[in-house]
Design a protein around this motif. Structure first.
Motif, PDB file in Angstrom:
ATOM      1  N   ASN A  44      11.731   1.449 -76.398  1.00 22.44           N
ATOM      2  CA  ASN A  44      10.587   1.501 -77.302  1.00 22.44           C
ATOM      3  C   ASN A  44       9.291   1.501 -76.492  1.00 22.44           C
ATOM      4  N   SER A  45       9.236   2.351 -75.476  1.00 26.79           N
ATOM      5  CA  SER A  45       8.076   2.391 -74.594  1.00 26.79           C
ATOM      6  C   SER A  45       7.740   3.836 -74.248  1.00 26.79           C
ATOM      7  N   TYR A  46       6.482   4.193 -74.469  1.00 26.27           N
ATOM      8  CA  TYR A  46       5.987   5.507 -74.092  1.00 26.27           C
ATOM      9  C   TYR A  46       5.488   5.384 -72.658  1.00 26.27           C
ATOM     10  N   ASP A  47       6.313   5.794 -71.693  1.00 21.80           N
ATOM     11  CA  ASP A  47       6.034   5.505 -70.289  1.00 21.80           C
ATOM     12  C   ASP A  47       6.331   6.717 -69.406  1.00 21.80           C
ATOM     13  N   SER A  48       6.466   6.487 -68.108  1.00 21.56           N
ATOM     14  CA  SER A  48       6.626   7.580 -67.143  1.00 21.56           C
ATOM     15  C   SER A  48       7.804   8.499 -67.440  1.00 21.56           C
ATOM     16  N   HIS A  49       8.839   7.999 -68.069  1.00 16.93           N
ATOM     17  CA  HIS A  49       9.976   8.893 -68.310  1.00 16.93           C
ATOM     18  C   HIS A  49       9.652   9.946 -69.367  1.00 16.93           C
ATOM     19  N   TYR A  50       8.527   9.781 -70.068  1.00 17.79           N
ATOM     20  CA  TYR A  50       8.039  10.799 -71.010  1.00 17.79           C
ATOM     21  C   TYR A  50       6.948  11.680 -70.389  1.00 17.79           C
ATOM     22  N   TRP A  51       5.950  11.053 -69.759  1.00 18.58           N
ATOM     23  CA  TRP A  51       4.747  11.799 -69.406  1.00 18.58           C
ATOM     24  C   TRP A  51       4.424  11.871 -67.913  1.00 18.58           C
ATOM     25  N   GLY A  52       5.236  11.292 -67.047  1.00 18.02           N
ATOM     26  CA  GLY A  52       5.004  11.460 -65.613  1.00 18.02           C
ATOM     27  C   GLY A  52       4.506  10.212 -64.903  1.00 18.02           C
ATOM     28  N   PHE A  53       3.848  10.416 -63.790  1.00 19.35           N
ATOM     29  CA  PHE A  53       3.490   9.332 -62.875  1.00 19.35           C
ATOM     30  C   PHE A  53       2.036   8.892 -63.055  1.00 19.35           C
ATOM     31  N   VAL A  54       1.747   7.696 -62.535  1.00 19.97           N
ATOM     32  CA  VAL A  54       0.394   7.142 -62.587  1.00 19.97           C
ATOM     33  C   VAL A  54      -0.248   7.259 -61.211  1.00 19.97           C
ATOM     34  N   PRO A  55      -1.328   8.031 -61.078  1.00 20.86           N
ATOM     35  CA  PRO A  55      -2.049   8.082 -59.802  1.00 20.86           C
ATOM     36  C   PRO A  55      -2.689   6.724 -59.501  1.00 20.86           C
ATOM     37  N   LYS A  56      -2.731   6.366 -58.239  1.00 19.80           N
ATOM     38  CA  LYS A  56      -3.291   5.067 -57.841  1.00 19.80           C
ATOM     39  C   LYS A  56      -4.720   4.891 -58.344  1.00 19.80           C
ATOM     40  N   ASN A  57      -5.504   5.959 -58.364  1.00 18.17           N
ATOM     41  CA  ASN A  57      -6.904   5.822 -58.781  1.00 18.17           C
ATOM     42  C   ASN A  57      -7.066   5.541 -60.279  1.00 18.17           C
ATOM     43  N   LYS A  58      -5.984   5.603 -61.036  1.00 17.27           N
ATOM     44  CA  LYS A  58      -6.042   5.267 -62.472  1.00 17.27           C
ATOM     45  C   LYS A  58      -5.731   3.794 -62.733  1.00 17.27           C
ATOM     46  N   ILE A  59      -5.255   3.078 -61.705  1.00 18.78           N
ATOM     47  CA  ILE A  59      -4.885   1.674 -61.886  1.00 18.78           C
ATOM     48  C   ILE A  59      -6.129   0.811 -61.985  1.00 18.78           C
ATOM     49  N   VAL A  60      -6.219   0.031 -63.072  1.00 23.93           N
ATOM     50  CA  VAL A  60      -7.342  -0.891 -63.292  1.00 23.93           C
ATOM     51  C   VAL A  60      -7.101  -2.179 -62.520  1.00 23.93           C
ATOM     52  N   GLY A  61      -5.889  -2.707 -62.590  1.00 23.01           N
ATOM     53  CA  GLY A  61      -5.569  -3.948 -61.905  1.00 23.01           C
ATOM     54  C   GLY A  61      -4.194  -4.455 -62.267  1.00 23.01           C
ATOM     55  N   LYS A  62      -3.888  -5.635 -61.744  1.00 27.28           N
ATOM     56  CA  LYS A  62      -2.580  -6.267 -61.924  1.00 27.28           C
ATOM     57  C   LYS A  62      -2.690  -7.389 -62.948  1.00 27.28           C
ATOM     58  N   ALA A  63      -1.829  -7.322 -63.976  1.00 20.03           N
ATOM     59  CA  ALA A  63      -1.760  -8.418 -64.946  1.00 20.03           C
ATOM     60  C   ALA A  63      -1.028  -9.566 -64.266  1.00 20.03           C
ATOM     61  N   PHE A  64      -1.601 -10.774 -64.309  1.00 21.39           N
ATOM     62  CA  PHE A  64      -0.933 -11.837 -63.570  1.00 21.39           C
ATOM     63  C   PHE A  64      -0.759 -13.137 -64.321  1.00 21.39           C
ATOM     64  N   VAL A  65      -1.536 -13.386 -65.367  1.00 22.64           N
ATOM     65  CA  VAL A  65      -1.356 -14.646 -66.093  1.00 22.64           C
ATOM     66  C   VAL A  65      -1.632 -14.440 -67.577  1.00 22.64           C
ATOM     67  N   ARG A  66      -0.776 -15.049 -68.393  1.00 24.00           N
ATOM     68  CA  ARG A  66      -0.973 -15.024 -69.839  1.00 24.00           C
ATOM     69  C   ARG A  66      -1.699 -16.322 -70.209  1.00 24.00           C
ATOM     70  N   PHE A  67      -2.788 -16.204 -70.994  1.00 28.32           N
ATOM     71  CA  PHE A  67      -3.515 -17.406 -71.406  1.00 28.32           C
ATOM     72  C   PHE A  67      -3.420 -17.672 -72.899  1.00 28.32           C
ATOM     73  N   TRP A  68      -2.793 -16.766 -73.650  1.00 27.83           N
ATOM     74  CA  TRP A  68      -2.593 -16.982 -75.079  1.00 27.83           C
ATOM     75  C   TRP A  68      -1.338 -16.262 -75.506  1.00 27.83           C
ATOM     76  N   PRO A  69      -0.503 -16.856 -76.314  1.00 29.75           N
ATOM     77  CA  PRO A  69      -0.613 -18.175 -76.933  1.00 29.75           C
ATOM     78  C   PRO A  69      -0.324 -19.291 -75.921  1.00 29.75           C
ATOM     79  N   PHE A  70      -0.825 -20.473 -76.232  1.00 21.02           N
ATOM     80  CA  PHE A  70      -0.723 -21.594 -75.300  1.00 21.02           C
ATOM     81  C   PHE A  70       0.721 -21.970 -74.982  1.00 21.02           C
ATOM     82  N   ASP A  71       1.633 -21.785 -75.931  1.00 18.65           N
ATOM     83  CA  ASP A  71       3.023 -22.163 -75.652  1.00 18.65           C
ATOM     84  C   ASP A  71       3.718 -21.183 -74.708  1.00 18.65           C
TER      85      ASP A  71
END
Length: 194
Positions: free
Chosen positions: A154-181
């Motif tokens: 259930n993901s629209y990802d590289s297997h549908y539309w191809g690769f991600v160029p490095k210059n399109k990367i915004v950043g790395k997700a590293f911590v979830r702050f919500w929900p608190f649990d």
């Protein structure tokens, strides 16, 4: 009144005037906020179920923008990226969030419910369910990455539309702050080869 006494009076007026202080504070806050969001980190929310179970709909997380200035992205990083050319051609404007599976120069294949990188099966404890599709084998160009959602079917990802160029990367997700649990790091399990 002398020139120096005029300057002193003007500087005292600005220091004592609450409106001027408020304007200075707001301007400083806006500049700091813009600088932090542009160069250091920003908050994001998850609008879809494509990264389940790692990220649920409406989870809030912090995306850091510094580490990729000093190192290359690695397999397993959950990244936020702007739409690629093929996604822009489909009128996508919002950023995506997916997991890096294939690195530049590697060959990736999905078959029989498993993902193979350069012919070796990778361990994927984080996925929602095994992929029910085949993909590749496909070699990843230099400075590009293959990304997949953890909710593989259930993901629209590289297997549908191809690769991600490095210059399109915004950043790395590293911590979830919500929900608190569910507060905490997104990287609790070592899962990758190489």
């Amino acid at each position: 009144m002398t020139q120096s006494s005029k300057k002193n009076k003007s500087s005292q007026t600005s220091k004592n005037n609450p409106w001027i202080e408020l304007i200075q504070t707001v301007i400083t806050a806006v500049i700091l906020s813009f600088g932090i969001r542009t160069f250091l980190a920003e908050a994001r929310y998850i609008p879809s179920s494509s990264m389940r179970p790692t990220l649920e709909v409406n989870d809030r997380l912090i995306v850091e923008k510094i580490s990729y200035r000093f190192r290359e992205p690695i397999r397993g990083d959950v990244i936020v990226f702007n739409p690629t050319e093929s996604l822009e051609a489909e009128n996508f404007k919002d950023a995506f969030i997916k997991r890096i599976i294939g690195l530049p120069g590697e060959t990736v294949e999905v078959k029989a419910g498993k993902v193979y990188v350069d012919g070796e099966k990778i361990s994927e404890e984080y996925i929602f369910e095994a992929p029910n599709y085949n993909y590749g084998p496909s070699r990843i160009p230099e400075n590009e990455y293959l990304v997949l959602g953890d909710n593989r079917n259930n993901s629209y990802d590289s297997h549908y539309w191809g690769f991600v160029p490095k210059n399109k990367i915004v950043g790395k997700a590293f911590v979830r702050f919500w929900p608190f649990d569910r507060l905490g790091s997104l990287y609790e399990q070592p899962i990758y080869l190489k």
